[in-house]
Design a protein around this motif. Structure first.
Motif, PDB file in Angstrom:
ATOM      1  N   TYR A 115      86.948  24.855  10.299  1.00 58.23           N
ATOM      2  CA  TYR A 115      87.822  24.105  11.205  1.00 58.23           C
ATOM      3  C   TYR A 115      89.265  24.511  10.938  1.00 58.23           C
ATOM      4  O   TYR A 115      89.746  24.430   9.804  1.00 58.23           O
ATOM      5  N   ALA A 116      89.915  24.966  11.991  1.00 56.42           N
ATOM      6  CA  ALA A 116      91.240  25.549  11.846  1.00 56.42           C
ATOM      7  C   ALA A 116      92.281  24.527  11.436  1.00 56.42           C
ATOM      8  O   ALA A 116      93.166  24.819  10.628  1.00 56.42           O
ATOM      9  N   ASP A 117      92.206  23.326  12.010  1.00 59.43           N
ATOM     10  CA  ASP A 117      93.244  22.329  11.746  1.00 59.43           C
ATOM     11  C   ASP A 117      92.665  20.932  11.915  1.00 59.43           C
ATOM     12  O   ASP A 117      91.500  20.738  12.274  1.00 59.43           O
ATOM     13  N   TRP A 118      93.510  19.938  11.650  1.00 69.20           N
ATOM     14  CA  TRP A 118      93.085  18.540  11.720  1.00 69.20           C
ATOM     15  C   TRP A 118      92.640  18.163  13.134  1.00 69.20           C
ATOM     16  O   TRP A 118      91.655  17.446  13.311  1.00 69.20           O
ATOM     17  N   GLN A 119      93.354  18.651  14.133  1.00 70.59           N
ATOM     18  CA  GLN A 119      93.016  18.314  15.509  1.00 70.59           C
ATOM     19  C   GLN A 119      91.625  18.815  15.876  1.00 70.59           C
ATOM     20  O   GLN A 119      90.863  18.132  16.569  1.00 70.59           O
ATOM     21  N   GLU A 120      91.282  20.006  15.413  1.00 66.70           N
ATOM     22  CA  GLU A 120      89.953  20.545  15.692  1.00 66.70           C
ATOM     23  C   GLU A 120      88.878  19.697  15.003  1.00 66.70           C
ATOM     24  O   GLU A 120      87.808  19.446  15.569  1.00 66.70           O
ATOM     25  N   LEU A 121      89.179  19.241  13.800  1.00 68.28           N
ATOM     26  CA  LEU A 121      88.246  18.370  13.095  1.00 68.28           C
ATOM     27  C   LEU A 121      88.075  17.042  13.828  1.00 68.28           C
ATOM     28  O   LEU A 121      86.959  16.522  13.944  1.00 68.28           O
ATOM     29  N   MET A 122      89.161  16.487  14.355  1.00 65.65           N
ATOM     30  CA  MET A 122      89.069  15.245  15.114  1.00 65.65           C
ATOM     31  C   MET A 122      88.228  15.447  16.380  1.00 65.65           C
ATOM     32  O   MET A 122      87.501  14.544  16.809  1.00 65.65           O
ATOM     33  N   GLY A 123      88.300  16.639  16.964  1.00 68.87           N
ATOM     34  CA  GLY A 123      87.474  16.938  18.124  1.00 68.87           C
ATOM     35  C   GLY A 123      85.995  16.931  17.772  1.00 68.87           C
ATOM     36  O   GLY A 123      85.161  16.466  18.567  1.00 68.87           O
ATOM     37  N   TYR A 124      85.666  17.421  16.597  1.00 64.50           N
ATOM     38  CA  TYR A 124      84.279  17.365  16.134  1.00 64.50           C
ATOM     39  C   TYR A 124      83.836  15.917  15.922  1.00 64.50           C
ATOM     40  O   TYR A 124      82.723  15.531  16.323  1.00 64.50           O
ATOM     41  N   CYS A 125      84.700  15.102  15.322  1.00 61.12           N
ATOM     42  CA  CYS A 125      84.351  13.700  15.057  1.00 61.12           C
ATOM     43  C   CYS A 125      84.136  12.915  16.351  1.00 61.12           C
ATOM     44  O   CYS A 125      83.419  11.912  16.351  1.00 61.12           O
ATOM     45  N   ARG A 126      84.757  13.366  17.434  1.00 62.54           N
ATOM     46  CA  ARG A 126      84.529  12.700  18.719  1.00 62.54           C
ATOM     47  C   ARG A 126      83.036  12.668  19.046  1.00 62.54           C
ATOM     48  O   ARG A 126      82.529  11.708  19.652  1.00 62.54           O
ATOM     49  N   TYR A 127      82.301  13.702  18.653  1.00 67.95           N
ATOM     50  CA  TYR A 127      80.875  13.779  18.962  1.00 67.95           C
ATOM     51  C   TYR A 127      79.985  13.432  17.772  1.00 67.95           C
ATOM     52  O   TYR A 127      78.861  12.973  17.960  1.00 67.95           O
ATOM     53  N   SER A 128      80.471  13.640  16.557  1.00 64.97           N
ATOM     54  CA  SER A 128      79.629  13.402  15.375  1.00 64.97           C
ATOM     55  C   SER A 128      79.733  11.989  14.839  1.00 64.97           C
ATOM     56  O   SER A 128      78.819  11.515  14.151  1.00 64.97           O
ATOM     57  N   ALA A 129      80.829  11.284  15.135  1.00 62.43           N
ATOM     58  CA  ALA A 129      81.071   9.976  14.533  1.00 62.43           C
ATOM     59  C   ALA A 129      81.239   8.864  15.565  1.00 62.43           C
ATOM     60  O   ALA A 129      80.589   7.815  15.483  1.00 62.43           O
ATOM     61  N   GLU A 130      82.097   9.081  16.537  1.00 64.41           N
ATOM     62  CA  GLU A 130      82.430   8.020  17.484  1.00 64.41           C
ATOM     63  C   GLU A 130      81.223   7.462  18.237  1.00 64.41           C
ATOM     64  O   GLU A 130      81.165   6.256  18.510  1.00 64.41           O
ATOM     65  N   PRO A 131      80.213   8.279  18.602  1.00 64.51           N
ATOM     66  CA  PRO A 131      79.074   7.721  19.339  1.00 64.51           C
ATOM     67  C   PRO A 131      78.329   6.624  18.589  1.00 64.51           C
ATOM     68  O   PRO A 131      77.717   5.750  19.214  1.00 64.51           O
ATOM     69  N   VAL A 132      78.373   6.645  17.264  1.00 61.87           N
ATOM     70  CA  VAL A 132      77.654   5.635  16.481  1.00 61.87           C
ATOM     71  C   VAL A 132      78.261   4.248  16.729  1.00 61.87           C
ATOM     72  O   VAL A 132      77.547   3.288  17.036  1.00 61.87           O
ATOM     73  N   GLY A 133      79.571   4.144  16.608  1.00 66.81           N
ATOM     74  CA  GLY A 133      80.217   2.865  16.857  1.00 66.81           C
ATOM     75  C   GLY A 133      80.110   2.437  18.306  1.00 66.81           C
ATOM     76  O   GLY A 133      79.922   1.242  18.599  1.00 66.81           O
ATOM     77  N   ARG A 134      80.217   3.384  19.211  1.00 60.62           N
ATOM     78  CA  ARG A 134      80.122   3.051  20.633  1.00 60.62           C
ATOM     79  C   ARG A 134      78.730   2.519  20.968  1.00 60.62           C
ATOM     80  O   ARG A 134      78.596   1.586  21.771  1.00 60.62           O
ATOM     81  N   PHE A 135      77.703   3.107  20.370  1.00 60.02           N
ATOM     82  CA  PHE A 135      76.352   2.592  20.563  1.00 60.02           C
ATOM     83  C   PHE A 135      76.258   1.148  20.082  1.00 60.02           C
ATOM     84  O   PHE A 135      75.703   0.279  20.783  1.00 60.02           O
ATOM     85  N   LEU A 136      76.781   0.867  18.899  1.00 53.20           N
ATOM     86  CA  LEU A 136      76.710  -0.492  18.360  1.00 53.20           C
ATOM     87  C   LEU A 136      77.455  -1.484  19.244  1.00 53.20           C
ATOM     88  O   LEU A 136      76.971  -2.600  19.478  1.00 53.20           O
ATOM     89  N   LEU A 137      78.619  -1.101  19.731  1.00 53.49           N
ATOM     90  CA  LEU A 137      79.365  -2.001  20.610  1.00 53.49           C
ATOM     91  C   LEU A 137      78.606  -2.261  21.906  1.00 53.49           C
ATOM     92  O   LEU A 137      78.519  -3.403  22.368  1.00 53.49           O
ATOM     93  N   ASP A 138      78.052  -1.220  22.501  1.00 47.17           N
ATOM     94  CA  ASP A 138      77.288  -1.399  23.737  1.00 47.17           C
ATOM     95  C   ASP A 138      76.055  -2.258  23.485  1.00 47.17           C
ATOM     96  O   ASP A 138      75.702  -3.116  24.302  1.00 47.17           O
ATOM     97  N   LEU A 139      75.380  -2.025  22.374  1.00 45.02           N
ATOM     98  CA  LEU A 139      74.174  -2.787  22.049  1.00 45.02           C
ATOM     99  C   LEU A 139      74.482  -4.278  21.918  1.00 45.02           C
ATOM    100  O   LEU A 139      73.675  -5.130  22.305  1.00 45.02           O
ATOM    101  N   HIS A 140      75.666  -4.594  21.381  1.00 41.06           N
ATOM    102  CA  HIS A 140      76.067  -5.979  21.195  1.00 41.06           C
ATOM    103  C   HIS A 140      76.763  -6.572  22.422  1.00 41.06           C
ATOM    104  O   HIS A 140      77.186  -7.728  22.397  1.00 41.06           O
ATOM    105  N   GLY A 141      76.890  -5.766  23.483  1.00 40.64           N
ATOM    106  CA  GLY A 141      77.536  -6.263  24.687  1.00 40.64           C
ATOM    107  C   GLY A 141      79.027  -6.476  24.541  1.00 40.64           C
ATOM    108  O   GLY A 141      79.621  -7.304  25.242  1.00 40.64           O
TER     109      GLY A 141
END
Length: 299
Positions: A115-141
Motif C-alpha cells: 500500500y503506497a500511502d495511508w489513503q490507499e490503505l483507507m480505500g482497502y478498509c472501505r471494503y475489508s472493515a466498514e461492511p462489518v459495522g454496516r451489516f450490524l447496523l442494518d441488522l439492528h434496524g
C-alpha cells in the motif's frame, strides 16, 4: 465437501481481538451475526491461504459471491456458508452488498501486497472493515446516518489488527499494510519487518499509524452514544474501550518482538468498563473525567 473450496485456517470467533456476537447482542440476532462471521472467516481464509495461486483464490471468492447473490448453482455444499448467509439476509431484509464488499476486499488481498500511502490503505478498509459495522447496523434496524461513526470504528480496528500482525503478515504472506511512503520518509524498507525487533524508523511508522487510529477514535466513540439499541450500544462501547487499550499497548510494546494483545482477564475488565460507562452516560450524562486524565485519551 466444503474444503473443496474453503481453506480453513482453524481460526474462529474466540480467536478474534474483539467480541463477535457476544451476550450483549440480542439473542435473536446472534445467529445472523455468526453466519455473517462464518462467511467472512471462510473468504478471509481463502485470501490468506499460502497454497493457492492468486487466480485460484479469485475463482473461489467469486464462487462465494455468486452463491451469496443466489447465483447459478444453489445448494452447493461447498458453499454452505454463503448459502446460510444468503438465507439469513432474505429473512432479515439486510442487503447482500455488505458480504459482497468483503469479497471485493479479499480479492484485492489475493493480488495486492503493498500500500503506497495511508489513503490507499483507507480505500482497502472501505471494503475489508466498514461492511462489518454496516451489516450490524442494518441488522439492528439502525439509521444509516450512523454509518460514518461505525466506519471509523471498523477501520481503526482493521488498522490495529494490521499492526498486531505486521510481522506475521510479511513473513508468512509477503503482505504489508504499512504505508510505503511513510517507510520511505523514515529511510526504511519493507525488509525492516523481518527483524526481531522494530528499528527506530519502523517504530515511528507504527506510531504514525497509531496516530491515524487515534484520529478515528473520536468519531468512533460517538457510535454507542447515538445507537437506539441499548445492547448494541453496550457492545460497541466495549469495543471502543478495547480499541483504546490495544492502541495504548501498541504504543508501549513492539509488535515485531511479541504478540501485542490483552489477556482474557484484561479484555473482560476493559470491556466491562466500557459497558458501565455507556450505561451510566445514557442514563445520567457523561461520566466525569478521571483526575489527571484528559477526556478522550486512550485508556
Amino acid at each position: 465437501m466444503a474444503q473443496q473450496i474453503e481453506t480453513p485456517s482453524g481460526k474462529w470467533a474466540g480467536d478474534e481481538n474483539f467480541p463477535v456476537a457476544s451476550r450483549l447482542i440480542a439473542r435473536r440476532l446472534r445467529a445472523p451475526v455468526m453466519r455473517f462471521y462464518a462467511f467472512a472467516r471462510a473468504i478471509d481464509d481463502i485470501a490468506d491461504s499460502p497454497e493457492l495461486s492468486p487466480d485460484d483464490k479469485i475463482a473461489r471468492l467469486d464462487a462465494f459471491a455468486d452463491a451469496l447473490s443466489g447465483g447459478t448453482n444453489p445448494g452447493d455444499p461447498a458453499l454452505a456458508k454463503a448459502e446460510a448467509l444468503r438465507k439469513t439476509l432474505e429473512e432479515t431484509g439486510v442487503t447482500a452488498q455488505h458480504g459482497l464488499d468483503l469479497v471485493t476486499a479479499f480479492k484485492q488481498d489475493a493480488v495486492k501486497n503493498r500500500y503506497a500511502d495511508w489513503q490507499e490503505l483507507m480505500g482497502y478498509c472501505r471494503y475489508s472493515a466498514e461492511p462489518v459495522g454496516r451489516f450490524l447496523l442494518d441488522l439492528h434496524g439502525e439509521d444509516r446516518a450512523l454509518w460514518p461513526f461505525s466506519d471509523a470504528l471498523c477501520t481503526l480496528l482493521q488498522v490495529l489488527n494490521h499492526l498486531q500482525d505486521c510481522a506475521d503478515d510479511y513473513r508468512k504472506l509477503d503482505r504489508v499494510y504499512l504505508p510505503e511512503s511513510w517507510l520511505a520518509v523514515e529511510g526504511e524498507s519493507i525488509e525492516a519487518l523481518a527483524r526481531p525487533s522494530a528499528s527506530p524508523g519502523l517504530r515511528r511508522v507504527i506510531d504514525r499509524c497509531l496516530g491515524g487510529v487515534e484520529e478515528l477514535l473520536a468519531p468512533a466513540a460517538e457510535l454507542p452514544r447515538r445507537l437506539r439499541d441499548p445492547r448494541l450500544a453496550m457492545e460497541s462501547a466495549a469495543i471502543v474501550r478495547l480499541a483504546r487499550a490495544i492502541t495504548k499497548a501498541l504504543h508501549r510494546r513492539d509488535p515485531l518482538a511479541e504478540r501485542v494483545e490483552l489477556s482474557k482477564p484484561a479484555k473482560l475488565a476493559v470491556a466491562v468498563r466500557g459497558v458501565v460507562s455507556i450505561v451510566f452516560e445514557r442514563r445520567h450524562g457523561p461520566m466525569p473525567a478521571v483526575a489527571g486524565q484528559a477526556t478522550g485519551t486512550p485508556s
